[in-house]
Design a protein around this motif. Structure first.
Motif: not given
Length: 461
Positions: A38-55
């Motif tokens: 869920a965390d990765t999925f919903f963070v991914g919905q921001t469209g920001d790969k840097n936030q996905v990488a941060a997780v």
């Protein structure tokens, strides 16, 4: 309640006992998978790969708290089930109190240290200038709520140890469902699109919101487990006056809990090393590996869920010296895990691209992710055999054998593979290092298991 649990251990047929113990554990793991995704999925919905990488970068540090929870949770669970088989009920109350308060106290100390040094620790874990602030925000809130994270893991495992698999599952699932529901509320902003619908409200906190949702979910789990203990139907105790590390209590918990904890610590270390290697390939590679590893959790967590579910049965039978019943349970568990592994592997091989694209629709991330997921799923059919053997060793109190498997899969075999394969093969080598380590560890686990079974008294096998 306690008498019904003992019937599961002693009188149910093996398939019925495995079903009663493993199905709740697997359902809990299934929700746990959704929760982890869920965390990765919903963070991914921001469209920001840097936030996905941060997780992905923050996860290795978060794993330290899972390790602490497993140290006292898994160690306590195995000790409790063996003590049940031996008929030592008063000892069980001391074990449970020791585990709860030791986990809580040590977790608080580690959290304070990490809060002070979180930025340099994240840089070591592979954070870049583009991801360090996002990762710092995520980790800050996780550390604030870490006492609840550790306590929920410990309590969940202790309750499973007395055979109350359903209550253990409910407590875990309630918290995870709360987390999943809160994720889009905290991560996304009002008006953002989710599943073609626009959210009517949202705090827009990104990765920080994901961490807050995680903490609140664990708070709810702890409240449920507290109510469970206070109902008075459990043979466990959380009374502080029961706390004691003497008379073999600490040794009995830590000897078995250490391999389980080391698995998380080495997983954390290996993730840090992977991220360090992936930095030179860019944020897309880091994000893709994070997504692929999250997706791979489906087969791993289901197989671990089944193995974890039958661990109390193995511990009880070992304590009661019912070795024949114990071996039947282990064999049946292996067969079930092979079937699970085959089904999930076929599904992923058919729908690899769709699975990766579900998290983030970025061409570079999808391209990397498909290759990574394919590699990670290669040993999926037989990987569950090793998990059954590892949890069997824990149930029998065989800490050394369990430690060898945990240290091998995530450390002693995997880490050298990372360095060697990155040097000679590059990115492809990094991708295939884990599958190669898995195959080696499966072979080692089978050899150790057969050797251990030969040493059991023949008349009871």
């Amino acid at each position: 309640m306690a008498k019904d649990n003992i019937k599961i251990f002693s009188t149910y047929s093996i398939p019925k006992a495995v079903g009663a113990l493993a199905v709740p554990s697997m359902l809990g793991m299934l929700i746990n998978i959704v929760y982890n995704l869920a965390d990765t999925f919903f963070v991914g919905q921001t469209g920001d790969k840097n936030q996905v990488a941060a997780v992905s970068v923050s996860m290795p540090l978060f794993l330290f708290f899972l390790a602490l929870g497993n140290l006292f949770g898994v160690g306590g669970c195995a000790f409790i089930s063996r003590s049940l088989g031996e008929g030592k009920r008063d000892k069980i109350k001391t074990i449970s109190s020791f585990c709860i308060y030791s986990g809580l106290g040590i977790g608080a100390v580690i959290a304070v240290v990490m809060l002070i040094f979180r930025r340099p620790m994240l840089l070591v874990a592979g954070a870049t200038e583009a991801t360090i602030d996002f990762a710092g925000d995520y980790l800050f809130w996780v550390l604030i709520g870490s006492p609840f994270v550790v306590t929920s893991i410990v309590a969940c495992n202790l309750i499973r140890g007395e055979g109350a698999a359903k209550d253990s599952m409910i407590g875990m699932v309630i918290g995870q469902v709360v987390n999943i529901i809160l994720d889009p509320v905290f991560i996304l902003s009002s008006g953002d699109k989710l599943f073609s619908l626009r959210l009517p409200f949202g705090f827009g906190m990104g990765v920080a919101g994901a961490a807050i949702a995680t903490v609140l979910g664990n708070v709810v789990s702890v409240l449920y487990f507290l109510i469970y203990f206070l109902r008075g139907k459990s043979i466990l105790s959380i009374t502080p006056k029961r706390f004691s590390a003497k008379n073999g209590i600490a040794k009995g918990v830590i000897s078995v809990g250490t391999p389980a904890a080391m698995n998380n610590v080495l997983m954390s270390l290996s993730n840090i090393v992977v991220n360090m290697f992936l930095v030179k390939y860019g944020e897309s590679a880091i994000a893709a590996m994070g997504v692929a590893m999250k997706a791979n959790l489906l087969v791993v967590m289901l197989q671990i869920g089944l193995a974890q579910g039958i661990q109390p049965l193995i511990g009880y039978c070992y304590g009661a010296k019912e070795y024949g019943r114990m071996k039947k349970g282990i064999r049946f568990g292996m067969m079930c895990n092979v079937i699970i592994g085959a089904l999930v592997t076929v599904f992923y091989l058919l729908y690899r691209q769709q699975v990766i694209r579900m998290f983030i629709d970025n061409a570079d991330v999808v391209d990397y992710g498909v290759k990574m997921l394919t590699a990670l799923m290669t040993p999926g059919v037989v990987l569950g055999i090793m998990f059954i053997i590892n949890f069997a060793f824990q149930g029998m109190g065989k800490g050394v054998q369990s430690f060898i498997l945990a240290a091998g899969r995530q450390g002693l075999i995997y880490l050298p593979m990372l360095f060697i394969m990155d040097k000679f093969v590059g990115l492809e080598g990094l991708v295939w290092a884990q599958p190669v380590a898995d195959v080696v560890c499966i072979v080692i686990s089978v050899v150790m298991f057969l050797s251990t079974m030969k040493k059991l008294p023949k008349q009871n096998v």
